[in-house]
Design an enzyme around this catalytic site. Structure first.
Site, PDB file in Angstrom:
ATOM      1  N   TYR A   1       1.048  -1.423   0.080  1.00 38.98           N
ATOM      2  CA  TYR A   1      -0.071   0.041  -0.509  1.00 38.98           C
ATOM      3  C   TYR A   1       1.106   1.077  -0.235  1.00 38.98           C
ATOM      4  O   TYR A   1       1.471   1.527   0.888  1.00 38.98           O
ATOM      5  CB  TYR A   1      -1.008   0.304   1.144  1.00 38.98           C
ATOM      6  CG  TYR A   1      -1.480   1.290   1.392  1.00 38.98           C
ATOM      7  CD1 TYR A   1      -2.368   1.687   0.440  1.00 38.98           C
ATOM      8  CD2 TYR A   1      -1.046   2.220   2.377  1.00 38.98           C
ATOM      9  CE1 TYR A   1      -2.896   3.071   0.709  1.00 38.98           C
ATOM     10  CE2 TYR A   1      -1.229   3.602   2.617  1.00 38.98           C
ATOM     11  CZ  TYR A   1      -2.062   3.983   2.051  1.00 38.98           C
ATOM     12  OH  TYR A   1      -2.594   5.448   1.511  1.00 38.98           O
TER      13      TYR A   1
ATOM     14  N   GLU B   1      -1.219   6.113  11.314  1.00 39.62           N
ATOM     15  CA  GLU B   1      -2.514   6.216  10.958  1.00 39.62           C
ATOM     16  C   GLU B   1      -2.772   4.904  10.502  1.00 39.62           C
ATOM     17  O   GLU B   1      -2.736   4.171  10.162  1.00 39.62           O
ATOM     18  CB  GLU B   1      -2.442   7.297   9.524  1.00 39.62           C
ATOM     19  CG  GLU B   1      -3.986   7.052   8.668  1.00 39.62           C
ATOM     20  CD  GLU B   1      -3.020   7.542   7.102  1.00 39.62           C
ATOM     21  OE1 GLU B   1      -3.131   8.363   6.930  1.00 39.62           O
ATOM     22  OE2 GLU B   1      -4.450   7.385   6.387  1.00 39.62           O
TER      23      GLU B   1
ATOM     24  N   TRP C   1      -6.757  -4.992   2.974  1.00 39.08           N
ATOM     25  CA  TRP C   1      -5.520  -4.568   2.539  1.00 39.08           C
ATOM     26  C   TRP C   1      -5.029  -3.029   2.384  1.00 39.08           C
ATOM     27  O   TRP C   1      -6.581  -2.430   3.258  1.00 39.08           O
ATOM     28  CB  TRP C   1      -6.499  -4.104   1.125  1.00 39.08           C
ATOM     29  CG  TRP C   1      -5.242  -2.717   0.202  1.00 39.08           C
ATOM     30  CD1 TRP C   1      -4.517  -3.542  -0.716  1.00 39.08           C
ATOM     31  CD2 TRP C   1      -6.044  -1.828   0.180  1.00 39.08           C
ATOM     32  NE1 TRP C   1      -3.721  -2.480  -0.696  1.00 39.08           N
ATOM     33  CE2 TRP C   1      -5.044  -1.440  -0.904  1.00 39.08           C
ATOM     34  CE3 TRP C   1      -7.003  -1.343  -0.186  1.00 39.08           C
ATOM     35  CZ2 TRP C   1      -4.855   0.163  -1.410  1.00 39.08           C
ATOM     36  CZ3 TRP C   1      -7.120   0.365  -0.230  1.00 39.08           C
ATOM     37  CH2 TRP C   1      -5.830   0.719  -1.241  1.00 39.08           C
TER      38      TRP C   1
HETATM   39  C1  GCO Z   1      -4.693   7.812   2.150  1.00 47.67           C
HETATM   40  C2  GCO Z   1      -5.816   6.346   2.764  1.00 47.67           C
HETATM   41  C3  GCO Z   1      -6.277   6.301   1.169  1.00 47.67           C
HETATM   42  C4  GCO Z   1      -7.047   5.253   0.464  1.00 47.67           C
HETATM   43  C5  GCO Z   1      -8.088   5.480  -0.725  1.00 47.67           C
HETATM   44  C6  GCO Z   1      -8.861   4.102  -0.057  1.00 47.67           C
HETATM   45  O1  GCO Z   1      -4.772   7.747   3.598  1.00 47.67           O
HETATM   46  O2  GCO Z   1      -4.953   8.938   1.350  1.00 47.67           O
HETATM   47  O3  GCO Z   1      -5.285   5.268   3.530  1.00 47.67           O
HETATM   48  O4  GCO Z   1      -4.923   5.709   0.000  1.00 47.67           O
HETATM   49  O5  GCO Z   1      -6.677   4.059   0.609  1.00 47.67           O
HETATM   50  O6  GCO Z   1      -8.470   6.680  -0.123  1.00 47.67           O
HETATM   51  O7  GCO Z   1      -9.744   4.269  -1.524  1.00 47.67           O
HETATM   52 MG    MG Z   2      -5.482   5.853   4.905  1.00 42.83          MG
END
Ligand code: GCO
Ligand code: MG
Length: 403
Positions: free
Chosen positions: A160, A237, A403
């Site tokens: 991610y 976060e 995820w």
């Molecule tokens: C963030 C979020 C996003 C999400 C996304 C899903 O902190 O910006 O985690 O990256 O994954 O908005 O649609």
């Molecule tokens: Mg986020």
């Protein structure tokens, strides 16, 4: 009375999908609301078109609170991302109309500016620690006061927050969900190294943030938070999946690293206990997924009692309409913390011309009447909807994971 004459939903895909509600009044004013729910867009389109718009026609656009209550209580089936994104879109559009009718930028109606600008954080990411730190230095050079750091994990093919396109990260990348692989052990070894290198390279003044994206258990999160303390992170976060608000108590017992959560929250009920028990430091709920400005203000007001500050979600799947609404909100509340800012592509900005602008690490919503954002429907029509899913995540042995 400002009679609602018509409302319609516009779906467009200038590089990614956006769902926009446009409400028109009998005297020719119109307002825009974002209803984008990444990967589940058409569910909200149907909710709006089939179940909300018919109830709006003929109502007084000035009655924002009453219409909010009507849609929330009137559905009987309360809360949830689809319902609350639809209500949010109506709410944003009505605030846009009211502020246009008053000939004022929305933040003036919300009580006026509490600060000169909205501090934003950008996303630095790279395959390696070195690459991520280099990216963070670029953000610093652009004037950013706060930077989120996400780095690839050695031994994992992807993760991610790390993308090929550095400025315009977009996770919804497949007509069917892409499959990622996760290892907590490998990840936990990388993050402290990333923070150590970043603090050294960027100095003491820049705020450093990190998104765990719901992947740890409470005790793992406590351990990670503790190991990052020497580098003074601004926040950690989404350390754990937040359905269980109680989990944050355990994290708190182990670390003084500030905790942020809330991008997947839809109502005040999702964060009431977290706030009242002072288990978090930043609430990340945002305009589009948490019932609009009307409801987000309620959340922010509760948070203010407990010295919890806001940190609104601002990824690219939140359209420029949400970004504008968030900036008016951010400027007007006392307990603002930081605003996430992932830049939209030039195609998206062209479809949604807007008055907000970035300078020296701060965004300002601008002084155009209303939200200060428009929708070029002719251009929007050139980009038809294209199905795109968020990825899914599995452990190395194939177990389905968060995820
Ligand atoms: C963030 C979020 C996003 C999400 C996304 C899903 O902190 O910006 O985690 O990256 O994954 O908005 O649609
Ligand atoms: Mg986020």
């Amino acid at each position: 009375m400002l009679k609602i004459k018509d409302a319609r939903v516009v779906v467009t895909c200038p590089g990614r999908n956006f769902v926009t509600l446009r409400i028109e009044t009998a005297d020719g004013l119109y307002g825009l609301g974002d209803a984008t729910l990444n990967g589940r867009e058409l569910a909200v389109v149907s909710y709006l078109a089939d179940h909300v718009i018919p109830c709006l026609i003929g109502r007084d656009a000035h009655q924002i609170e009453d219409i909010w209550q009507y849609l929330y209580k009137g559905a009987y089936w309360r809360r949830g991302p689809v319902t609350m994104s639809a209500i949010a879109a109506v709410d944003m559009a009505l605030w846009d109309i009211k502020a246009k009718a008053a000939n004022m930028p929305l933040y003036q109606l919300l009580g006026g500016a509490c600060r000169t600008g909205v501090m934003v954080y950008g996303h630095a990411n790279g395959q390696t620690v070195e690459e991520t730190v280099d990216e963070a230095l670029k953000y610093q050079a652009l004037g950013y006061k706060a930077v989120r750091l996400q780095s690839g994990v050695p031994g994992l093919p992807s993760t991610y927050g790390v993308s090929g396109d550095k400025m315009f990260y977009e996770p919804a990348d497949g007509a069917l969900p892409t499959e990622n692989v996760w290892s907590t052990a490998k990840y936990m070894r990388t993050v402290p190294k990333l923070f150590e290198a970043a603090r050294l390279a960027l100095g003491d003044d820049v705020h450093l943030l990190h998104d765990v994206h719901h992947r740890l258990t409470p005790i793992e999160a406590g351990h990670l938070g503790k190991s990052l303390e020497p580098y003074r992170p601004f926040w950690l976060e989404d350390a754990t999946p937040a359905e269980n608000q109680e989990a944050f108590r355990l994290i708190r017992q182990h670390t003084t690293t500030p905790l942020a959560v809330g991008e997947v929250f839809n109502t005040i009920w999702d964060c009431k206990d977290l706030i009242q028990n002072q288990l978090i430091d930043y609430i990340r709920a945002t305009v589009v997924h948490a019932g609009g400005i009307t409801h987000l203000r309620r959340i922010a007001n509760l948070a203010d009692l407990y010295q919890v500050r806001t940190g609104c979600h601002g990824a690219t799947d939140l359209s420029p309409v949400t970004m504008a609404a968030a900036l008016h909100f951010d400027l007007s509340i006392p307990n603002f913390g930081v605003q996430e800012y992932m830049r939209h592509t030039a195609e998206t900005d062209a479809v949604f011309p807007h008055a907000y602008s970035f300078k020296d690490g701060y965004l300002h919503p601008g002084d155009a009447p209303g939200l200060g954002v428009d929708l070029d429907e002719g251009l929007a029509a050139k980009y038809p909807y294209s199905r795109a899913f968020l990825p899914v995540n599995r452990l190395e042995d194939g177990t389905m994971y968060n995820w």
